[in-house]
Write a protein that holds these residues in place. Sequence first.
Motif, PDB file in Angstrom:
ATOM      1  N   ARG A  10       0.839  -1.205   0.000  1.00 22.40           N
ATOM      2  CA  ARG A  10       0.000   0.000   0.000  1.00 22.40           C
ATOM      3  C   ARG A  10       0.874   1.255   0.000  1.00 22.40           C
ATOM      4  O   ARG A  10       0.505   2.286  -0.556  1.00 22.40           O
ATOM      5  N   ASN A  12      -0.233  -7.662  -6.260  1.00 16.13           N
ATOM      6  CA  ASN A  12      -0.798  -6.334  -6.042  1.00 16.13           C
ATOM      7  C   ASN A  12      -1.954  -6.057  -7.004  1.00 16.13           C
ATOM      8  O   ASN A  12      -2.293  -6.907  -7.838  1.00 16.13           O
ATOM      9  N   LYS A  13      -2.536  -4.878  -6.911  1.00 13.86           N
ATOM     10  CA  LYS A  13      -3.700  -4.527  -7.724  1.00 13.86           C
ATOM     11  C   LYS A  13      -3.386  -4.485  -9.219  1.00 13.86           C
ATOM     12  O   LYS A  13      -4.268  -4.631 -10.042  1.00 13.86           O
ATOM     13  N   GLN A  14      -2.125  -4.267  -9.562  1.00 10.03           N
ATOM     14  CA  GLN A  14      -1.719  -4.212 -10.962  1.00 10.03           C
ATOM     15  C   GLN A  14      -1.412  -5.597 -11.537  1.00 10.03           C
ATOM     16  O   GLN A  14      -1.056  -5.728 -12.700  1.00 10.03           O
ATOM     17  N   GLY A  15      -1.523  -6.632 -10.708  1.00 11.41           N
ATOM     18  CA  GLY A  15      -1.262  -7.989 -11.162  1.00 11.41           C
ATOM     19  C   GLY A  15       0.193  -8.409 -11.063  1.00 11.41           C
ATOM     20  O   GLY A  15       0.551  -9.515 -11.459  1.00 11.41           O
ATOM     21  N   LYS A  16       1.051  -7.549 -10.524  1.00  8.19           N
ATOM     22  CA  LYS A  16       2.451  -7.926 -10.313  1.00  8.19           C
ATOM     23  C   LYS A  16       2.519  -8.839  -9.099  1.00  8.19           C
ATOM     24  O   LYS A  16       1.771  -8.668  -8.139  1.00  8.19           O
ATOM     25  N   TYR A  17       3.411  -9.796  -9.152  1.00  5.70           N
ATOM     26  CA  TYR A  17       3.495 -10.772  -8.068  1.00  5.70           C
ATOM     27  C   TYR A  17       4.940 -10.973  -7.635  1.00  5.70           C
ATOM     28  O   TYR A  17       5.881 -10.622  -8.335  1.00  5.70           O
ATOM     29  N   SER A  75       7.108  -3.265  -3.920  1.00  4.16           N
ATOM     30  CA  SER A  75       6.718  -4.320  -4.852  1.00  4.16           C
ATOM     31  C   SER A  75       6.310  -5.559  -4.053  1.00  4.16           C
ATOM     32  O   SER A  75       6.719  -5.715  -2.897  1.00  4.16           O
TER      33      SER A  75
END
Length: 82
Positions: free
Chosen positions: A14, A48-53, A18
């Motif tokens: 938040r 995360n909300k952007q789809g990064k993991y 990353s």
Amino acid sequence: MKTLGTHLIVELMRNGASPQDACKEAVMRALKKVPGAENLPVYYIAVNKQGKYGAYGTGKGFKYAVYIESKGNILQKTDGAL
């Protein structure tokens, strides 16, 4: 419960971390707070909300799968495991 790692990961992300960095920080804090934790299986995976993991853990060989609609299943290994 001693480290509340998942809560920490969400808060770190938040605040701009990353998913990989957030997972690593949660594992490092667990190692500092819990005696003998380096000998326990401590692993986190985050998205995360952007789809990064990302993921991080205390041992080598930890694998997880990620599904990406355009690519299907992708098998990943933690690259920063202790």
